[in-house]
Design a protein around this motif. Structure first.
Motif: not given
Length: 375
Positions: A57-85
């Motif tokens: 919710g804080k990143m304006d994305t889906t829970q599914s995307n967060i799950t994939k990033m945490e489990h490294a199911e796909h690469g997280t680019n610098e733009e998304w990393t900056a949003k997480i940061a």
């Protein structure tokens, strides 16, 4: 923007005032991982006490995307990393750290039932501290600490092990003056911070580079702090280097160890000879620096009260409403850990670092570094 990391024991600082990505700059110099570590996304989220849905919710994305990033199911680019940061308040470098999460174990001292929503943030915060302590000790070339390994057997009871440790560490007879100083004097880090709950007192673990750490809830009163320290020391000595069978009650063993360490049978028996009463327990609290209720249980263990007398005394605690909060005038002073701050000061001096550089080295924003370490 300042990015600071440690590589091969040397401290580097990079100042960027151009449009080159700071992460790309570090990658080009081979100083961090080439990909985002999903474990660090999980740690960042859980350390803030958020669910995947809340971070999404804080990143304006889906829970599914967060799950994939945490489990490294796909690469997280610098733009998304900056949003997480930005959402979590950690610098970009935090997410490129190596390392994983040490599973929760039995070495918590806590109430019988504690919600996972309380334990998960604590486990994440302790893991982050553990990673930082590994960075600090590696930078200072501090070797692994060789603790005494004393296994429980029929002959080597937890009480006997406590007695042996007191002798081995040359602790004077009688009341232990400052347990924190003794523990840290043997290379064990004591790290106090606010757990945000009264349901968990402490936890211990050993870092991947062999540094034993005891985490303490800073909200504890002095008497409970000391008993929790002794309890966790018992775990470190008796349980962290042994294969423990499933039917062992390691928590009970740690309690027995702590009671003997802080109230040695040979020294305390004389104090119980005159009979157990609330006034006596209050006076003994000042001497032994443990709670009145702990002294009552110790007297019971050593056979100085009958079951009926113990029940009557506990009822007196309840009637006076001092079972959970004993009289303020009997409060035991808190012991203050020093070792970690000494290491930070040594690191700052040897590397000629300022506070912002220390924070960057530990992958923290400067304001959070100051808050966490009171530095």
């Amino acid at each position: 923007m300042l990015i600071a990391v440690v590589f091969s024991g040397i401290f580097f600082s990079f100042f960027s005032t151009i449009t080159v990505s700071p992460i790309s700059l570090l990658l080009n110099n081979g100083l961090i991982m080439s990909e985002v570590n999903g474990n660090m996304i999980l740690l960042a989220r859980e350390s803030r006490g958020w669910t995947q849905a809340q971070l999404a919710g804080k990143m304006d994305t889906t829970q599914s995307n967060i799950t994939k990033m945490e489990h490294a199911e796909h690469g997280t680019n610098e733009e998304w990393t900056a949003k997480i940061a930005e959402a979590t308040g950690y610098p970009l470098s935090f997410f490129y750290q190596k390392g994983g999460i040490i599973p929760e174990n039995l070495n918590y001292r806590r109430r019988e039932k504690v919600a996972q929503s309380i334990l998960s943030p604590l486990n994440a915060q302790m893991t982050i501290y553990r990673l930082q302590i590994e960075t600090i000790t590696a930078a200072l070339n501090i070797p692994a600490i060789q603790l005494p390994v004393l296994e429980v057997t029929e002959e080597a009871t937890p009480q006997a092990i406590a007695q042996k440790l007191l002798q081995k560490w040359h602790v004077p007879k009688g009341s232990v003056a400052n347990l924190t100083d003794i523990i840290e004097g043997h290379g064990i880090v004591v790290n106090m911070f606010d757990f945000g709950t009264a349901r968990v007192d402490s936890r211990c673990l050993i870092s991947e580079n062999g540094i034993p750490i005891i985490f303490m809830n800073s909200s504890l009163l002095g008497d409970r702090q000391r008993f929790s320290l002794a309890y966790q020391l018992g775990h470190l000595i008796m349980h962290t280097s042994s294969n423990i069978s499933w039917d062992r009650d390691t928590g009970h063993e740690a309690n027995l160890f702590a009671a003997e360490l802080l109230m040695p049978e040979k020294d305390i028996r004389a104090d119980f000879e005159q009979g157990i009463s609330l006034p006596l327990l209050g006076n003994l609290k000042k001497k032994w620096k443990v709670s009145m209720i702990a002294l009552l249980y110790r007297a019971d263990d050593l056979g100085y009260v009958t079951p009926q007398q113990k029940k009557a005394l506990v009822q007196q605690f309840n009637d006076r409403q001092i079972r959970r909060r004993e009289p303020v005038e009997l409060d035991v002073p808190l012991e203050q850990p020093r070792l970690l701050r000494q290491w930070l000061s040594q690191l700052k001096s040897e590397r000629r670092m300022n506070t912002s550089e220390l924070a960057a080295m530990l992958h923290l924003q400067a304001n959070e570094f100051v808050a966490l370490y009171n530095y």
